[in-house]
Motif scaffolding. Structure first.
Motif, PDB file in Angstrom:
ATOM      1  N   LYS A 130      -3.447  28.599   6.525  1.00 27.28           N
ATOM      2  CA  LYS A 130      -3.426  26.883   7.184  1.00 27.28           C
ATOM      3  C   LYS A 130      -3.952  25.626   7.181  1.00 27.28           C
ATOM      4  N   ALA A 131      -4.821  26.704   7.532  1.00 23.63           N
ATOM      5  CA  ALA A 131      -6.340  25.255   7.960  1.00 23.63           C
ATOM      6  C   ALA A 131      -6.387  24.751   6.076  1.00 23.63           C
ATOM      7  N   TRP A 132      -5.838  25.741   5.049  1.00 23.34           N
ATOM      8  CA  TRP A 132      -6.373  25.572   3.395  1.00 23.34           C
ATOM      9  C   TRP A 132      -5.801  24.207   3.760  1.00 23.34           C
ATOM     10  N   ALA A 133      -4.211  24.621   3.970  1.00 24.14           N
ATOM     11  CA  ALA A 133      -2.753  23.719   3.258  1.00 24.14           C
ATOM     12  C   ALA A 133      -3.453  22.196   3.792  1.00 24.14           C
ATOM     13  N   ARG A 134      -3.697  22.268   4.872  1.00 29.51           N
ATOM     14  CA  ARG A 134      -3.173  20.949   5.625  1.00 29.51           C
ATOM     15  C   ARG A 134      -4.600  20.326   4.917  1.00 29.51           C
ATOM     16  N   LEU A 135      -6.451  20.891   4.717  1.00 27.34           N
ATOM     17  CA  LEU A 135      -7.014  20.214   3.628  1.00 27.34           C
ATOM     18  C   LEU A 135      -6.381  19.589   2.844  1.00 27.34           C
ATOM     19  N   MET A 136      -6.102  20.392   1.815  1.00 26.28           N
ATOM     20  CA  MET A 136      -5.361  20.382   0.505  1.00 26.28           C
ATOM     21  C   MET A 136      -4.009  18.919   0.507  1.00 26.28           C
ATOM     22  N   ARG A 137      -3.503  19.215   1.649  1.00 30.28           N
ATOM     23  CA  ARG A 137      -2.775  17.919   1.851  1.00 30.28           C
ATOM     24  C   ARG A 137      -3.129  16.361   1.623  1.00 30.28           C
ATOM     25  N   VAL A 138      -3.787  16.650   3.286  1.00 33.35           N
ATOM     26  CA  VAL A 138      -4.206  15.428   4.326  1.00 33.35           C
ATOM     27  C   VAL A 138      -5.199  14.778   3.178  1.00 33.35           C
ATOM     28  N   SER A 139      -6.213  15.482   2.464  1.00 31.52           N
ATOM     29  CA  SER A 139      -7.297  15.083   2.217  1.00 31.52           C
ATOM     30  C   SER A 139      -6.764  14.283   0.745  1.00 31.52           C
ATOM     31  N   ARG A 140      -5.583  15.563  -0.408  1.00 34.55           N
ATOM     32  CA  ARG A 140      -5.023  14.184  -1.180  1.00 34.55           C
ATOM     33  C   ARG A 140      -4.186  12.862  -0.759  1.00 34.55           C
ATOM     34  N   GLN A 141      -3.610  13.085   0.522  1.00 39.95           N
ATOM     35  CA  GLN A 141      -2.868  11.925   0.950  1.00 39.95           C
ATOM     36  C   GLN A 141      -3.710  10.404   1.128  1.00 39.95           C
ATOM     37  N   LEU A 142      -4.373  11.180   1.748  1.00 40.75           N
ATOM     38  CA  LEU A 142      -6.252   9.890   2.026  1.00 40.75           C
ATOM     39  C   LEU A 142      -6.666   8.981   0.889  1.00 40.75           C
ATOM     40  N   VAL A 143      -6.950  10.265   0.116  1.00 39.45           N
ATOM     41  CA  VAL A 143      -7.389  10.021  -1.649  1.00 39.45           C
ATOM     42  C   VAL A 143      -6.845   8.317  -1.563  1.00 39.45           C
ATOM     43  N   GLU A 144      -5.243   9.388  -2.140  1.00 37.18           N
ATOM     44  CA  GLU A 144      -4.095   8.109  -2.685  1.00 37.18           C
ATOM     45  C   GLU A 144      -4.289   7.043  -2.081  1.00 37.18           C
ATOM     46  N   ARG A 145      -3.958   7.275  -0.565  1.00 31.84           N
ATOM     47  CA  ARG A 145      -3.444   5.880   0.355  1.00 31.84           C
ATOM     48  C   ARG A 145      -4.881   4.726   0.265  1.00 31.84           C
ATOM     49  N   ALA A 146      -5.769   5.216   0.102  1.00 30.81           N
ATOM     50  CA  ALA A 146      -6.972   4.820  -0.241  1.00 30.81           C
ATOM     51  C   ALA A 146      -6.934   4.186  -1.487  1.00 30.81           C
ATOM     52  N   GLU A 147      -7.100   4.514  -2.825  1.00 33.22           N
ATOM     53  CA  GLU A 147      -7.231   4.594  -3.775  1.00 33.22           C
ATOM     54  C   GLU A 147      -5.794   3.083  -4.145  1.00 33.22           C
ATOM     55  N   ASP A 148      -4.763   3.276  -2.848  1.00 32.50           N
ATOM     56  CA  ASP A 148      -3.790   2.401  -2.888  1.00 32.50           C
ATOM     57  C   ASP A 148      -3.920   0.846  -2.785  1.00 32.50           C
ATOM     58  N   ALA A 149      -5.061   0.696  -1.381  1.00 33.20           N
ATOM     59  CA  ALA A 149      -5.500  -0.279  -0.849  1.00 33.20           C
ATOM     60  C   ALA A 149      -6.342  -0.832  -2.473  1.00 33.20           C
ATOM     61  N   LEU A 150      -6.923  -0.559  -2.695  1.00 28.98           N
ATOM     62  CA  LEU A 150      -8.182  -0.941  -3.820  1.00 28.98           C
ATOM     63  C   LEU A 150      -7.127  -1.159  -5.220  1.00 28.98           C
ATOM     64  N   LYS A 151      -6.173  -0.739  -5.184  1.00 29.31           N
ATOM     65  CA  LYS A 151      -5.497  -1.105  -5.818  1.00 29.31           C
ATOM     66  C   LYS A 151      -4.278  -2.445  -5.889  1.00 29.31           C
ATOM     67  N   ASP A 152      -4.490  -2.708  -4.405  1.00 24.44           N
ATOM     68  CA  ASP A 152      -3.407  -3.849  -4.242  1.00 24.44           C
ATOM     69  C   ASP A 152      -4.512  -4.916  -4.187  1.00 24.44           C
ATOM     70  N   SER A 153      -5.596  -4.671  -4.157  1.00 30.56           N
ATOM     71  CA  SER A 153      -6.197  -5.729  -4.115  1.00 30.56           C
ATOM     72  C   SER A 153      -7.056  -5.787  -5.679  1.00 30.56           C
ATOM     73  N   SER A 154      -6.679  -5.447  -6.474  1.00 27.19           N
ATOM     74  CA  SER A 154      -7.054  -5.425  -7.804  1.00 27.19           C
ATOM     75  C   SER A 154      -8.033  -5.646  -8.203  1.00 27.19           C
ATOM     76  N   LEU A 155      -9.419  -3.934  -7.193  1.00 24.66           N
ATOM     77  CA  LEU A 155     -10.083  -3.305  -6.943  1.00 24.66           C
ATOM     78  C   LEU A 155     -10.141  -2.383  -7.995  1.00 24.66           C
ATOM     79  N   PRO A 156     -11.254  -1.817  -8.600  1.00 23.24           N
ATOM     80  CA  PRO A 156     -11.590  -0.964  -9.320  1.00 23.24           C
ATOM     81  C   PRO A 156     -11.861   0.490  -8.237  1.00 23.24           C
ATOM     82  N   PRO A 157     -11.113   1.659  -8.962  1.00 22.98           N
ATOM     83  CA  PRO A 157     -11.256   3.076  -8.314  1.00 22.98           C
ATOM     84  C   PRO A 157     -11.809   3.642  -7.516  1.00 22.98           C
ATOM     85  N   LEU A 158     -12.055   3.589  -6.361  1.00 23.07           N
ATOM     86  CA  LEU A 158     -12.667   4.877  -5.359  1.00 23.07           C
ATOM     87  C   LEU A 158     -13.877   5.352  -6.148  1.00 23.07           C
ATOM     88  N   ALA A 159     -13.482   5.998  -7.440  1.00 20.03           N
ATOM     89  CA  ALA A 159     -15.333   6.969  -8.385  1.00 20.03           C
ATOM     90  C   ALA A 159     -16.046   5.703  -8.042  1.00 20.03           C
TER      91      ALA A 159
END
Lengths: 151, 151
Positions: free
Chosen positions: A13-42
């Motif tokens: 369960k901890a693994w599954a949550r970790l995988m899912r939450v981290s993917r969600q958060l990365v995606e959100r953060a990437e989207d926010a950058l894209k919405d501001s026409s900024l480069p990706p997280l990397a």
DNA sequence: TGACGATCGATGCAAATGCATCTATATAGA
DNA sequence: TCTATATAGATGCATTTGCATCGATCGTCA
């Protein structure tokens, strides 16, 4: 917690949550950058390390150690950053194979603008959802999952 | 924990650890699968959902909801799974646009072999490092970071 | 029934990633 | 010094991803 070949339900369960939450958060953060026409997280990760390193810069292999990106990935990312004028490559005197990467003024400025968006994402996605105590607990637990254990 | 535009140090640290640890763990798990000549984690996620769904199968859009993969990603992943004989696509009667994806016997077998390796990774990387109590604490904290809060 | 917007899933094309390998320099050892 | 091995970084090629868009069907509403 003992060495086993089959994971416990709690571990799964901890693994599954970790995988899912981290993917969600990365995606959100990437989207926010894209919405501001900024480069990706990397890009942020690299610019951040270089900004911290200061005028001395960093060798590419040091960036690899710090960011966990693959070697070919760093090589190409630096090429893009350089062609955008965000970093400069300097020949290094005592090692003819290598180079030193230094962030430019434009690079610092880009990092600053990215942080305005990225920091807000962190505040919203994490800071607003857990108390500082809980955040510390989370950090401590995650810290025990690092490989190697230190770092 | 209040709504802010600047993240607290505790939030930044928790975020950084989450990003770093999740990437490390994914990489380790992927490497273990590669070392056993097994398909990547994404395949497991899909096969797992399909195996749980049983003979009724799932529509691609249901897989998208469950796995968080992008639509084009699922579309292509399913094409690969189908050409490997791990799933089959069935026309669905009441919706001419869609199809139902069902896991095959070979797909179940592949999933089983993947789990032998993947489960061991979870046990080693997570189960062996935190007690079940700590794992539960971790799951609860991560649960509060999900988007939307439920799910 | 006919028109229109929404949903399902596929796909062309550009960019990024992964893998293997390559060149060049450095280092160690005979 | 000469050779072998290791390290730094780049790159050709195949695969995968991301983005935009498309074709097809569905559902709704006039």
């Amino acid at each position: 917690m003992t060495e086993q070949t089959n994971p416990s339900p709690a571990a799964i369960k901890a693994w599954a949550r970790l995988m899912r939450v981290s993917r969600q958060l990365v995606e959100r953060a990437e989207d926010a950058l894209k919405d501001s026409s900024l480069p990706p997280l990397a890009w942020y990760d690299v610019l951040h390390e270089l900004a911290e390193a200061g005028e001395g810069g960093l060798r590419p292999f040091q960036l690899i150690e710090r960011t966990l990106f693959a070697q070919y990935n760093i090589s190409r990312l630096l090429a893009r950053l350089e062609s955008d004028g965000l970093v400069e490559k300097l020949r290094v005197a005592d090692d003819g194979r290598g180079q030193t990467i230094r962030i430019t003024g434009k690079g610092r400025e880009t990092r600053r603008r990215m942080w305005a968006v990225y920091g807000r994402s962190i505040a919203e996605l994490v800071g607003a959802r857990l108390s500082d105590d809980d955040l510390d607990t989370l950090s401590a637990l995650l810290g025990r999952l690092r490989h190697p254990a230190a770092l």
